[in-house]
Design an enzyme around this catalytic site. Structure first.
Site, PDB file in Angstrom:
ATOM      1  N   LYS A 186       0.823  -1.217   0.000  1.00 40.06           N
ATOM      2  CA  LYS A 186       0.000   0.000   0.000  1.00 40.06           C
ATOM      3  C   LYS A 186       0.863   1.275   0.000  1.00 40.06           C
ATOM      4  O   LYS A 186       2.067   1.213   0.224  1.00 40.06           O
ATOM      5  CB  LYS A 186      -0.967  -0.039   1.190  1.00 40.06           C
ATOM      6  CG  LYS A 186      -1.868  -1.275   1.199  1.00 40.06           C
ATOM      7  CD  LYS A 186      -2.918  -1.275   0.091  1.00 40.06           C
ATOM      8  CE  LYS A 186      -3.421  -2.622  -0.317  1.00 40.06           C
ATOM      9  NZ  LYS A 186      -4.317  -3.340   0.540  1.00 40.06           N
TER      10      LYS A 186
HETATM   11  C1  LIG Z   1      -5.329  -4.451   0.775  1.00 42.88           C
HETATM   12  C2  LIG Z   1      -6.798  -4.336   0.741  1.00 42.88           C
HETATM   13  C3  LIG Z   1      -7.603  -4.837   1.771  1.00 42.88           C
HETATM   14  C4  LIG Z   1      -7.071  -5.655   2.908  1.00 42.88           C
HETATM   15  O1  LIG Z   1      -6.087  -4.996   3.637  1.00 42.88           O
HETATM   16  P1  LIG Z   1      -5.199  -5.835   4.678  1.00 42.88           P
HETATM   17  O2  LIG Z   1      -4.505  -4.775   5.469  1.00 42.88           O
HETATM   18  O3  LIG Z   1      -4.257  -6.655   3.871  1.00 42.88           O
HETATM   19  O4  LIG Z   1      -6.104  -6.652   5.499  1.00 42.88           O
HETATM   20  C5  LIG Z   1      -8.962  -4.626   1.694  1.00 42.88           C
HETATM   21  N1  LIG Z   1      -9.534  -3.979   0.667  1.00 42.88           N
HETATM   22  C6  LIG Z   1      -8.794  -3.493  -0.350  1.00 42.88           C
HETATM   23  C7  LIG Z   1      -9.470  -2.768  -1.467  1.00 42.88           C
HETATM   24  C8  LIG Z   1      -7.405  -3.680  -0.359  1.00 42.88           C
HETATM   25  O5  LIG Z   1      -6.686  -3.225  -1.382  1.00 42.88           O
END
Ligand SMILES: *Cc1c(COP(=O)(O)O)cnc(C)c1O
Length: 377
Positions: A186
């Site tokens: 992210k």
């Molecule tokens: C990465 C992501 C998640 C999950 O996030 P985590 O921190 O890995 O649990 C949920 N929704 C979207 C759209 C994502 O890109």
């Protein structure tokens, strides 16, 4: 980055100060939730304007699940979710015993189609979960108007939207419940991690209880367990990574935007790919996910992906449509129900985009794309 290096679709950017800071935490004798978590939550709250309550979690998936619990959503309830998102958005609704009601998305912006969302409301609908996919803000005016009309909670899946702005305001600085992810890929990472932004101290307190066994500590050292909650607390090691990242976030996002705009410049005539929506300066460009026109050149997606790999370029797939997964088929969703989500799911490829890339890397990707699409087998 040198021209011969393999270019993955993403890569985290961690500076030496952060790495040193993590080593200090590891030597400190306090490695799980403690002063670093507190400092990171304070930093996030300040980044989002200081008026919201931020609570960190081990990941966005757990944070979204507990946010639904906090909002009182469970068995018999329906939650509106876009059919084009990462599986977690809908999975958490199932985990709390409610039903995700899928709706299609716009082919270019990937945002939920709000006329379909409005049509999906029933007397059982309790919440709507807009997703700011690829770092582009969803149509929040329309989402909140629909929510107000039907008294729905809004849980924004802002996993990809830390630093994104909607009409000049940062996502998470306003609204109902907003959930960020700090997964390794992210725009801001804590390795794994997430955070919830809420408007009131009461909801923040409940989130604290929900993330740690349902425990409330008393001043005399004893505690109460007020509900059988799970465990989702972030470690100080992870929080220290986040503190180091936060300083660079706006710079990272500025660089992402420059790289994305270079892709738009080089692919402008859309002879090689159908481009995603460009959005405005508030787009944080978590990912650049066009639909390459491989069919026009007689190829399938995997062949293009393999040819690009052979050119030293890694492409991803984000995401497949939820109604095409076996679990959601068992729930009754069918092929053909969400044409845009399904087309995106079967045709999209995620191109390299991360802050340490150079504009020349984008040129290299686009040159390789043209070569791979047109080369003879
Ligand atoms: C990465 C992501 C998640 C999950 O996030 P985590 O921190 O890995 O649990 C949920 N929704 C979207 C759209 C994502 O890109």
């Amino acid at each position: 980055m040198n021209d011969k290096a393999y270019l993955p679709f993403t890569r985290p950017t961690l500076d030496e100060e952060t790495i040193q800071g993590v080593a200090d935490v590891l030597r400190s004798g306090w490695i799980t939730s403690g002063p670093m978590v507190e400092q990171f939550e304070k930093g996030l709250s300040e980044y989002l304007g200081g008026k919201r309550f931020l609570r960190t979690y081990l990941h966005a998936t757990g944070a979204m699940e507990e946010a639904l619990v906090m909002a009182g959503i469970g068995a018999g309830d329906e939650v509106i979710v876009p059919a084009m998102t990462f599986a977690a958005t809908a999975n958490v609704v199932v985990r709390v015993g409610a039903k995700p009601v899928l709706v299609d998305v716009d082919l270019r912006s990937r945002a939920m189609l709000m006329d379909q969302a409005a049509a999906a409301v029933t007397p059982r609908t309790r919440a709507i979960m807009p997703v700011h996919l690829n770092g582009m803000a969803a149509d929040l005016d329309a989402v909140y108007a629909l929510a107000k009309k039907h008294k729905l909670r809004v849980i924004e899946d802002a996993a990809q939207a830390i630093g994104t702005e909607y009409r000049g305001r940062r996502i998470g600085s306003f609204g109902d419940i907003v959930v960020f992810s700090f997964h390794a890929n992210k725009n801001l990472t804590t390795i794994e991690g997430g955070a919830v932004s809420v408007a009131t101290a009461e909801e923040a307190k409940r989130l604290e209880i929900l993330r740690f066994h349902g425990i409330t500590k008393h001043p005399d050292g004893t505690m109460d367990v007020s509900e059988a909650a799970s465990k989702h607390n972030m470690t100080d090691v992870a929080a220290r990574v986040g503190i180091g990242q936060l300083k660079h976030l706006d710079g990272f996002n500025r660089k992402r935007r420059e790289l994305a705009y270079r892709y738009f410049e080089l692919l402008a005539d859309e002879s090689l790919a159908l481009l995603p929506a460009k959005g405005d300066a508030g787009h944080s460009w978590h990912m650049f996910t066009p639909l390459p026109l491989y069919m026009k050149y007689g190829l399938d997606r995997n062949t293009l992906k393999q040819r690009m790999h052979a050119q030293g370029i890694g492409l991803g797939i984000h995401y497949q449509a939820l109604n095409q997964f076996s679990f959601y088929k068992k729930m009754g969703y069918k092929e053909g129900q969400f044409p845009n989500a399904e087309r995106i799911g079967s045709e999209t490829l995620t191109f390299p985009l991360f802050p340490t890339m150079q504009l020349s890397d984008v040129d290299r990707v686009c040159t390789a794309l043209k070569h791979c699409l047109t080369q003879k087998a």
